[in-house]
Design a protein around this motif. Sequence first.
Motif, mmCIF file in Angstrom:
data_model
loop_
_atom_site.group_PDB
_atom_site.id
_atom_site.type_symbol
_atom_site.label_atom_id
_atom_site.label_comp_id
_atom_site.label_asym_id
_atom_site.label_seq_id
_atom_site.Cartn_x
_atom_site.Cartn_y
_atom_site.Cartn_z
ATOM 1 N N SER A 73 0.815 -1.234 -0.062
ATOM 2 C CA SER A 73 0.036 -0.139 0.209
ATOM 3 C C SER A 73 0.952 1.175 0.101
ATOM 4 C CB SER A 73 -1.122 0.132 1.344
ATOM 5 O OG SER A 73 -0.068 0.320 2.454
ATOM 6 N N PHE A 74 0.270 2.613 -0.586
ATOM 7 C CA PHE A 74 0.989 3.555 -0.632
ATOM 8 C C PHE A 74 0.160 4.682 -0.439
ATOM 9 C CE2 PHE A 74 2.573 7.006 -3.397
ATOM 10 C CZ PHE A 74 3.617 7.833 -2.668
ATOM 11 N N GLN A 75 0.525 5.603 0.758
ATOM 12 C CA GLN A 75 -0.358 6.759 1.027
ATOM 13 C C GLN A 75 0.471 7.835 0.717
ATOM 14 O OE1 GLN A 75 -3.690 6.862 2.035
ATOM 15 N NE2 GLN A 75 -3.895 4.920 1.559
ATOM 16 N N PHE A 76 0.139 8.729 -0.145
ATOM 17 C CA PHE A 76 1.150 9.800 -0.491
ATOM 18 C C PHE A 76 0.650 11.381 0.270
ATOM 19 C CE2 PHE A 76 3.230 12.146 -4.536
ATOM 20 C CZ PHE A 76 4.194 12.691 -3.708
ATOM 21 N N ALA A 77 0.864 11.455 1.380
ATOM 22 C CA ALA A 77 0.149 12.496 1.936
ATOM 23 C C ALA A 77 0.894 13.976 1.875
ATOM 24 C CB ALA A 77 0.020 12.158 3.560
ATOM 25 N N ALA A 78 2.227 13.980 1.508
ATOM 26 C CA ALA A 78 2.916 15.152 1.594
ATOM 27 C C ALA A 78 2.155 16.103 0.680
ATOM 28 C CB ALA A 78 4.223 15.009 0.827
ATOM 29 N N CYS A 79 2.527 17.352 1.331
ATOM 30 C CA CYS A 79 1.709 18.592 0.757
ATOM 31 C C CYS A 79 2.552 19.761 0.706
ATOM 32 C CB CYS A 79 0.555 18.783 1.625
ATOM 33 S SG CYS A 79 -0.748 19.966 1.091
ATOM 34 N N SER A 80 2.563 20.474 -0.509
ATOM 35 C CA SER A 80 3.321 21.702 -0.639
ATOM 36 C C SER A 80 2.953 22.719 0.296
ATOM 37 C CB SER A 80 2.995 22.207 -2.114
ATOM 38 O OG SER A 80 3.602 23.617 -2.145
ATOM 39 N N GLY A 81 3.833 23.359 0.742
ATOM 40 C CA GLY A 81 3.888 24.466 1.945
ATOM 41 C C GLY A 81 3.544 23.952 3.227
ATOM 42 N N ALA A 82 3.666 22.530 3.499
ATOM 43 C CA ALA A 82 3.554 22.174 4.989
ATOM 44 C C ALA A 82 4.507 22.620 5.883
ATOM 45 C CB ALA A 82 3.429 20.708 4.625
ATOM 46 N N VAL A 83 4.037 22.903 7.189
ATOM 47 C CA VAL A 83 4.831 23.060 8.135
ATOM 48 C C VAL A 83 4.741 21.863 9.266
ATOM 49 C CG1 VAL A 83 4.986 25.575 7.996
ATOM 50 C CG2 VAL A 83 3.260 24.550 9.131
ATOM 51 N N THR A 84 5.637 21.884 10.347
ATOM 52 C CA THR A 84 5.197 20.884 11.228
ATOM 53 C C THR A 84 3.898 20.520 11.594
ATOM 54 O OG1 THR A 84 6.421 22.345 13.171
ATOM 55 C CG2 THR A 84 7.771 20.752 11.840
ATOM 56 N N ALA A 85 3.252 21.877 12.049
ATOM 57 C CA ALA A 85 1.956 21.628 12.312
ATOM 58 C C ALA A 85 1.092 21.169 11.325
ATOM 59 C CB ALA A 85 1.501 23.117 12.669
ATOM 60 N N ASP A 86 1.217 21.124 10.235
ATOM 61 C CA ASP A 86 0.318 20.552 9.255
ATOM 62 C C ASP A 86 0.488 18.907 9.348
ATOM 63 O OD1 ASP A 86 -0.649 22.925 8.180
ATOM 64 O OD2 ASP A 86 1.327 23.010 7.146
ATOM 65 N N VAL A 87 1.787 18.348 9.496
ATOM 66 C CA VAL A 87 2.004 17.137 9.668
ATOM 67 C C VAL A 87 1.145 16.527 11.029
ATOM 68 C CG1 VAL A 87 3.620 15.296 9.962
ATOM 69 C CG2 VAL A 87 4.277 17.242 8.383
ATOM 70 N N LEU A 88 1.307 17.369 12.133
ATOM 71 C CA LEU A 88 0.582 16.860 13.136
ATOM 72 C C LEU A 88 -0.807 16.922 13.201
ATOM 73 C CD1 LEU A 88 2.989 18.498 15.663
ATOM 74 C CD2 LEU A 88 2.678 16.211 15.382
ATOM 75 N N ASN A 89 -1.341 17.701 12.362
ATOM 76 C CA ASN A 89 -3.042 18.170 12.222
ATOM 77 C C ASN A 89 -3.571 17.168 11.118
ATOM 78 O OD1 ASN A 89 -2.598 19.850 14.483
ATOM 79 N ND2 ASN A 89 -2.327 21.722 13.147
ATOM 80 N N SER A 90 -2.875 16.978 10.035
ATOM 81 C CA SER A 90 -3.544 16.309 9.215
ATOM 82 C C SER A 90 -3.002 15.099 8.423
ATOM 83 C CB SER A 90 -3.881 17.400 7.821
ATOM 84 O OG SER A 90 -2.904 17.666 7.479
ATOM 85 N N ILE A 106 10.479 17.937 6.497
ATOM 86 C CA ILE A 106 9.779 18.948 7.005
ATOM 87 C C ILE A 106 10.808 19.914 7.909
ATOM 88 C CG2 ILE A 106 9.283 17.584 9.204
ATOM 89 C CD1 ILE A 106 6.808 19.639 7.055
ATOM 90 N N GLY A 107 10.452 20.923 8.030
ATOM 91 C CA GLY A 107 11.239 21.998 8.800
ATOM 92 C C GLY A 107 11.560 23.136 8.033
ATOM 93 N N GLY A 108 11.657 23.085 6.645
ATOM 94 C CA GLY A 108 12.193 24.206 5.882
ATOM 95 C C GLY A 108 10.968 25.252 5.844
ATOM 96 N N ASN A 109 9.936 25.061 5.738
ATOM 97 C CA ASN A 109 8.945 25.942 5.902
ATOM 98 C C ASN A 109 8.830 26.738 7.138
ATOM 99 O OD1 ASN A 109 8.451 26.117 3.121
ATOM 100 N ND2 ASN A 109 6.851 24.454 3.374
ATOM 101 N N ASP A 110 8.992 25.829 8.324
ATOM 102 C CA ASP A 110 8.844 26.446 9.583
ATOM 103 C C ASP A 110 10.138 27.513 9.703
ATOM 104 O OD1 ASP A 110 7.113 24.271 11.765
ATOM 105 O OD2 ASP A 110 7.803 23.526 9.770
#
Length: 262
Positions: A73-90, A106-110
Amino acid sequence: MRRPFRVLLCLAATALGLTTLSAPANAAAENYVALGDSYSSGVGTGGPYSGGGCKRSSNAYPQLWANSHKPASFQFAACSGAVTADVLNSQINSLTASTSLVTVSIGGNDAGFVDVITTCTLNGDSTCVNRVEQGKTFARNTLPARLDNVYNAIKQRSPSARVIVLGYPRFYKVPGSCSVGLSDTKRSAINSGADVLAEVTAQRATAAGFRFVDIRSAWTGHEICSSDLWLNSLTWPVEESYHPNKNGQSKGYLPALNAVTG
């Protein structure tokens, strides 16, 4: 004479059993989830994109890895513009107890990636250097706790998963062949920010028991102002700027991921 022979057979069978148990998991049995920001979603490759504003590309390294390894199985959840909070929240909701492989950048946008580039493009050397130093201070003092929160959440959701944290490249070759654009002072400052981000991310990933993949050395000779770009400079559409192009994904990120999952 038969007893020693039987002993040898037993030893051989035991060794074979141990070898089988210690062998890496078959990729076909992997349940793979890709988390992260635009460097994982594939912005910069020119598309085609899916996932609305998340801009997930069929040319991004997670999709390329899934295509070649064919996990269960493969879930592609990465998202443009994401910050650490986006990983945690969605994005974290894509993980389950059966997830066996997780990748994340993750971390570059933060740390203010977009604002650093904008400031350095529109202002002089000293303003650029000052903004980069602010980003480095944030990366050293504030980002570690945010990364820890993400990594802890991943472990809680998928305690048996192998987790691979992928870093970011240096942006510029210094000195480079660019006849126009940012000065060497600005390029060096931006690269120093990438170095601090890599160091901090590596420390926190290692502390979490995860594998950190540092791709800076693989990117040497392929930065902006080199003769073989794996990273877009200022381009159109603007959101594609300063992101890995198709070669950056397929020749930079994908081989680095293959090297630690093979």
